[in-house]
Design an enzyme around this catalytic site. Sequence first.
Site, PDB file in Angstrom:
ATOM      1  N   ASP A  64       0.711  -1.122  -0.022  1.00 49.26           N
ATOM      2  CA  ASP A  64      -0.148  -0.055   0.001  1.00 49.26           C
ATOM      3  C   ASP A  64       0.801   1.151   0.120  1.00 49.26           C
ATOM      4  OD1 ASP A  64      -2.559   1.311   0.041  1.00 49.26           O
ATOM      5  OD2 ASP A  64      -2.132   1.720   2.146  1.00 49.26           O
ATOM      6  N   CYS A  72     -11.022   2.527  -0.395  1.00 48.43           N
ATOM      7  CA  CYS A  72      -9.741   2.841  -0.228  1.00 48.43           C
ATOM      8  C   CYS A  72      -9.335   2.433   1.224  1.00 48.43           C
ATOM      9  CB  CYS A  72      -9.616   4.453  -0.216  1.00 48.43           C
ATOM     10  SG  CYS A  72      -7.905   4.912   0.033  1.00 48.43           S
ATOM     11  N   THR A  73      -8.347   1.629   1.132  1.00 45.64           N
ATOM     12  CA  THR A  73      -7.938   0.982   2.494  1.00 45.64           C
ATOM     13  C   THR A  73      -7.517   1.930   3.514  1.00 45.64           C
ATOM     14  OG1 THR A  73      -5.588   0.584   1.804  1.00 45.64           O
ATOM     15  CG2 THR A  73      -7.267  -1.085   1.667  1.00 45.64           C
ATOM     16  N   HIS A  74      -7.020   3.292   3.136  1.00 47.17           N
ATOM     17  CA  HIS A  74      -6.921   4.405   4.331  1.00 47.17           C
ATOM     18  C   HIS A  74      -8.051   4.517   4.904  1.00 47.17           C
ATOM     19  CE1 HIS A  74      -3.160   5.020   2.144  1.00 47.17           C
ATOM     20  NE2 HIS A  74      -2.817   6.094   2.875  1.00 47.17           N
ATOM     21  N   CYS A 114      -4.543  -1.654  -1.850  1.00 44.09           N
ATOM     22  CA  CYS A 114      -4.662  -0.161  -2.423  1.00 44.09           C
ATOM     23  C   CYS A 114      -5.601  -0.362  -3.505  1.00 44.09           C
ATOM     24  CB  CYS A 114      -3.230   0.364  -2.758  1.00 44.09           C
ATOM     25  SG  CYS A 114      -3.358   2.017  -3.475  1.00 44.09           S
ATOM     26  N   ASN A 115      -7.005  -0.090  -3.476  1.00 43.90           N
ATOM     27  CA  ASN A 115      -7.988   0.233  -4.419  1.00 43.90           C
ATOM     28  C   ASN A 115      -7.346   0.778  -5.642  1.00 43.90           C
ATOM     29  OD1 ASN A 115     -11.049  -0.995  -3.307  1.00 43.90           O
ATOM     30  ND2 ASN A 115      -9.406  -0.199  -1.659  1.00 43.90           N
ATOM     31  N   THR A 116      -6.619   1.715  -5.497  1.00 46.76           N
ATOM     32  CA  THR A 116      -6.460   2.513  -6.518  1.00 46.76           C
ATOM     33  C   THR A 116      -5.222   1.803  -7.566  1.00 46.76           C
ATOM     34  OG1 THR A 116      -6.528   4.582  -5.526  1.00 46.76           O
ATOM     35  CG2 THR A 116      -5.109   4.828  -7.309  1.00 46.76           C
ATOM     36  N   TYR A 152      -1.164   7.814  -4.205  1.00 48.48           N
ATOM     37  CA  TYR A 152      -1.503   7.417  -5.788  1.00 48.48           C
ATOM     38  C   TYR A 152      -2.860   7.940  -6.267  1.00 48.48           C
ATOM     39  CZ  TYR A 152       2.283   4.079  -5.682  1.00 48.48           C
ATOM     40  OH  TYR A 152       3.391   3.250  -5.336  1.00 48.48           O
ATOM     41  N   GLY A 153      -3.795   8.496  -5.234  1.00 51.22           N
ATOM     42  CA  GLY A 153      -5.176   8.502  -5.838  1.00 51.22           C
ATOM     43  C   GLY A 153      -5.518   9.599  -6.889  1.00 51.22           C
TER      44      GLY A 153
END
Length: 209
Positions: free
Chosen positions: A7, A174-176, A68-70, A39-40
């Site tokens: 991530d 988003c994992t954040h 990381c979904n992105t 990265y978004g």
Amino acid sequence: MKIGIFDTGTGGKLVAKRLKKLLPQHSYITAIDREHAPYGNRSPEEIITLTDAAIQPLLSCDIIVIACNTATTNAIGSLRQRYPDVCFIGFEPMIKSAVILTKSHHITMLATNATKHSQRLRALISEYAAGIHIDTPDTRTWARMIDQGLTDDIALGEVATSVAHGSDIIILGCTHYLALEKRLSHQFPHCLIIEPTVNIAKRISDFAN
């Protein structure tokens, strides 16, 4: 089994903590690309290049989790082509599950711009979410704020508006945003908040068996 987790910051740590609790029998290695985070708001090409570079220390792992979904929605296809012998498992917004679970046909998806605009997300929405209203609040500053320890300062006004208009599902895309899960649950108690860590753990277990 050795599991690598990638991530860009806080999300990877939160995912690692949850996976260790769900699957304590495995060993875990994390690779966090703080230098280029977030990265978004980057282009797909940048995301592919940065993700490829960041996962290099994890290539000896049995499984690499793209937490990381992105990165998943923009880069995992390229990674699978480049490293066909590596098992990649990626986090991505739970569109299909949200569609099954919603009673109001109205969903709130919290995701980065790069995830929102990815071909992968468009494909998921096209395949599973026809006729579903999906709100996508502006979250551009959230990942950086969470990494800076400013989670409590994140404004949830657009989420509140979406819920007031009928949304009954909030997707953490988003994992954040796992750092916001308790706050969202408290502020929107009638909404179901979903994220895929348990599903990811099941996929790891299936691979291990």
